[in-house]
Design a protein around this motif. Sequence first.
Motif, short mmCIF file in Angstrom:
data_model
loop_
_atom_site.label_atom_id
_atom_site.label_comp_id
_atom_site.label_asym_id
_atom_site.label_seq_id
_atom_site.Cartn_x
_atom_site.Cartn_y
_atom_site.Cartn_z
N PHE A 168 0.89 -1.15 0.11
CA PHE A 168 -0.01 -0.24 -0.04
C PHE A 168 0.94 1.15 -0.14
N LEU A 169 1.94 1.42 0.94
CA LEU A 169 2.74 2.43 0.93
C LEU A 169 3.61 2.57 -0.24
N GLU A 170 4.06 1.68 -0.95
CA GLU A 170 4.81 1.60 -2.19
C GLU A 170 3.87 2.12 -3.13
N LYS A 171 2.77 1.71 -3.39
CA LYS A 171 1.90 2.01 -4.30
C LYS A 171 1.35 3.47 -4.16
N TYR A 172 0.43 3.84 -3.17
CA TYR A 172 0.04 5.17 -2.94
C TYR A 172 1.13 6.19 -2.53
N GLY A 173 2.41 5.81 -2.04
CA GLY A 173 3.25 6.80 -1.46
C GLY A 173 4.22 7.09 -2.67
N LYS A 174 4.19 6.22 -3.68
CA LYS A 174 4.89 6.27 -4.99
C LYS A 174 6.46 6.17 -4.77
N VAL A 175 6.74 5.20 -3.95
CA VAL A 175 8.02 4.91 -3.42
C VAL A 175 8.51 3.82 -4.23
N SER A 176 9.77 3.88 -4.83
CA SER A 176 10.15 2.83 -5.67
C SER A 176 10.39 1.71 -4.88
N HIS A 177 10.17 0.46 -5.48
CA HIS A 177 10.15 -0.77 -4.97
C HIS A 177 11.56 -1.17 -4.04
N ARG A 178 12.61 -0.98 -4.72
CA ARG A 178 14.04 -1.01 -4.00
C ARG A 178 14.18 -0.16 -2.88
N GLU A 179 13.55 1.29 -2.89
CA GLU A 179 13.60 2.13 -1.90
C GLU A 179 12.96 1.70 -0.67
N MET A 180 11.91 0.76 -0.95
CA MET A 180 10.96 0.56 0.22
C MET A 180 11.90 -0.38 1.27
N PHE A 181 12.84 -0.87 0.86
CA PHE A 181 13.65 -1.79 1.60
C PHE A 181 14.53 -0.93 2.39
N ASN A 182 14.94 0.28 2.06
CA ASN A 182 15.64 1.11 2.88
C ASN A 182 14.92 2.15 3.69
N ILE A 183 13.83 2.29 3.31
CA ILE A 183 13.11 3.10 4.21
C ILE A 183 12.20 2.49 5.11
N PHE A 184 11.27 1.30 4.79
CA PHE A 184 10.47 0.75 5.55
C PHE A 184 11.10 -0.72 5.90
N ASN A 185 12.13 -1.21 5.52
CA ASN A 185 12.73 -2.54 5.77
C ASN A 185 11.66 -3.69 5.25
N MET A 186 10.54 -3.47 4.81
CA MET A 186 9.72 -4.61 4.55
C MET A 186 9.48 -5.49 5.45
N GLY A 187 9.50 -5.26 6.67
CA GLY A 187 9.10 -5.93 7.82
C GLY A 187 10.23 -6.76 8.25
N ILE A 188 11.50 -6.62 8.08
CA ILE A 188 12.73 -7.17 8.67
C ILE A 188 13.06 -6.31 9.68
N GLY A 189 13.14 -6.79 11.08
CA GLY A 189 13.51 -5.84 12.08
C GLY A 189 15.20 -6.33 12.42
N MET A 190 15.67 -7.36 12.46
CA MET A 190 16.94 -7.71 12.41
C MET A 190 17.34 -8.91 11.68
N VAL A 191 18.63 -8.73 11.54
CA VAL A 191 19.32 -9.74 10.39
C VAL A 191 20.39 -10.69 11.46
N ILE A 192 20.45 -11.92 11.55
CA ILE A 192 21.39 -12.58 12.32
C ILE A 192 22.16 -13.37 11.23
N ALA A 193 23.40 -13.29 11.39
CA ALA A 193 24.34 -13.90 10.37
C ALA A 193 25.02 -15.10 11.13
N LEU A 194 24.57 -16.36 10.34
CA LEU A 194 25.15 -17.61 11.00
C LEU A 194 25.38 -18.40 10.01
N ASP A 195 26.24 -19.66 10.08
CA ASP A 195 26.15 -20.86 9.46
C ASP A 195 24.83 -21.44 8.94
N ALA A 196 24.77 -21.49 7.65
CA ALA A 196 23.51 -22.08 7.21
C ALA A 196 23.15 -23.28 7.85
N SER A 197 24.07 -24.12 8.22
CA SER A 197 23.79 -25.57 9.01
C SER A 197 23.07 -25.10 10.29
#
Length: 108
Positions: A48-77
């Motif tokens: 909704f924000l992307e469409k009606y706010g006219k925010v580019s899809h890629r920029e949505m990841f930097n402005i609103f994080n698309m719902g991701i609050g934290m990233v934990i880096a660890l081995d895939a196993s």
Amino acid sequence: EVIRNCDVHGISHITGGGFDENIPRILREGQGIAIEEGSWEILPVFRFLEKYGKVSHREMFNIFNMGIGMVIALDASEAQRAIDLLAAQGERASVIGRVTAEEGVVIA
């Protein structure tokens, strides 16, 4: 619990600056990350924000994080173990990407 029970390589709180600024801070020089869009639930409010706010899809990841609050880096196993530990604490977690040998953040 994840830190105590898994070999965590890094943690990034995804706030203002989102993906492009915050995630690379936990990677080594020469590394990047490939994010698989849709590997987590993207709430309708972001579309909704992307469409009606006219925010580019890629920029949505930097402005609103698309719902991701934290990233934990660890081995895939250890990914499923970390997900299970987080679920036991009432948190939802997903594998959203992988570390690459090319610097930067790629969202596919």
